[in-house]
Design a protein around this motif. Sequence first.
Motif, PDB file in Angstrom:
ATOM      1  N   PRO A  56     -24.148  60.414  -0.733  1.00 19.01           N
ATOM      2  CA  PRO A  56     -24.036  59.725   0.481  1.00 19.01           C
ATOM      3  C   PRO A  56     -25.173  58.800   0.457  1.00 19.01           C
ATOM      4  CG  PRO A  56     -23.426  61.820   1.016  1.00 19.01           C
ATOM      5  CD  PRO A  56     -24.064  61.606  -0.437  1.00 19.01           C
ATOM      6  N   SER A  57     -25.078  57.509   1.229  1.00 19.86           N
ATOM      7  CA  SER A  57     -26.405  56.711   1.554  1.00 19.86           C
ATOM      8  C   SER A  57     -26.905  56.963   2.717  1.00 19.86           C
ATOM      9  CB  SER A  57     -26.025  55.082   1.349  1.00 19.86           C
ATOM     10  OG  SER A  57     -25.277  55.041   0.028  1.00 19.86           O
ATOM     11  N   ARG A  58     -26.175  57.604   3.676  1.00 20.28           N
ATOM     12  CA  ARG A  58     -26.651  58.183   4.930  1.00 20.28           C
ATOM     13  C   ARG A  58     -26.956  59.569   5.085  1.00 20.28           C
ATOM     14  NH1 ARG A  58     -21.907  55.325   8.508  1.00 20.28           N
ATOM     15  NH2 ARG A  58     -20.509  56.688   7.409  1.00 20.28           N
TER      16      ARG A  58
ATOM     17  N   GLU B 177     -22.790  61.691   6.918  1.00 20.00           N
ATOM     18  CA  GLU B 177     -21.812  61.070   6.140  1.00 20.00           C
ATOM     19  C   GLU B 177     -20.592  61.745   6.167  1.00 20.00           C
ATOM     20  OE1 GLU B 177     -19.453  58.894   5.540  1.00 20.00           O
ATOM     21  OE2 GLU B 177     -21.198  57.689   4.367  1.00 20.00           O
TER      22      GLU B 177
ATOM     23  N   GLY C  21     -25.733  50.008   0.843  1.00 23.82           N
ATOM     24  CA  GLY C  21     -25.019  49.585   2.040  1.00 23.82           C
ATOM     25  C   GLY C  21     -24.601  51.172   2.730  1.00 23.82           C
ATOM     26  N   THR C  22     -23.453  51.252   3.207  1.00 21.68           N
ATOM     27  CA  THR C  22     -23.063  52.681   3.743  1.00 21.68           C
ATOM     28  C   THR C  22     -22.192  53.457   2.912  1.00 21.68           C
ATOM     29  OG1 THR C  22     -21.202  51.807   5.131  1.00 21.68           O
ATOM     30  CG2 THR C  22     -23.480  51.773   6.139  1.00 21.68           C
TER      31      THR C  22
END
Length: 300
Positions: free
Chosen positions: A134-136, A139, A214-215
């Motif tokens: 995950p980028s966050r 998630e 991004g997300t």
Amino acid sequence: MGQAVKGTITIEGQEIPITNPDKPLWPEAGVTKALYLRKLAVLAPFLLKYCHHRLLTVIRWPHGIHGDFFYQKNAPRPRPDYIETALHDSIEYIVLGKLPQLLWLGNQAALEFHPSLHEAGSKLPCEWMIDLDPSREVEPRIMEAASIVGEVLASLGLDSVPKTSGATGVQIIVPIRTGITFDELRSIGLLVGQFVTEKHPHLFTLERLKKDRGTAIYFDYLQHYQGKTLAAPYTPRARPGATVSTPLTWEEVRQDVSPLDYHLLNIEERLNQVGDLIDKVPPQPVEDVLKHMRTKAHRT
């Protein structure tokens, strides 16, 4: 776990020094070093299986998860005679195989175990792993993403096992037969990654640079390669909840379980209930997928 005598415990005939048993390693979870060593003994039959004869990198937190940490590749000196090592690229790695070795590392506050993806002396992968990263930090779509990848693999005739990373991500494991190369697995990974990113462009990305994702969730098929590592199945993680990298059923994935649900305080109960989910899946016919890809490429 053996009888403690003057700061040592005896396991399988080996004396293991134990220092500061009351030191809190995961303060929020109430896990002291003594409790951690007991939980490592529970995890050992499972964790050692996926570290066996592999080049081991550990991450050590001498003062618990909120203190400083460092990666350890070279086996430290001095060390007991029962610590086995293997030389690779001028680094003398520890290779795990037995409980005394694991507990010795646990006493040194090695809280995470990241083995190589191949055995010492080999250039061939032990299994295939796709890493969904995950980028966050939080998630909520990670299990949805894992389910999609699992369905694509199933459409290729490949059974797989999802596991929590113990952090924020999920890895998907495909057992394989010996002889498949890392490059061959990368070629299938690229195919699957391109497919899911085209079908779900807001959910997946193949962008390696985190700042450009991004997300979207990074479909990482490149990390599975010689010289790289991924968190071992059943390794603890240095997170406040004392999470453990835990294999899941696909039904649990569809139920949107949380990686935070599996931790040192409940892992023994889970293992007693479900055993080793990875071990229940036989080697998959990856060769058939490669043959189909080559045939298709030849025709075009």
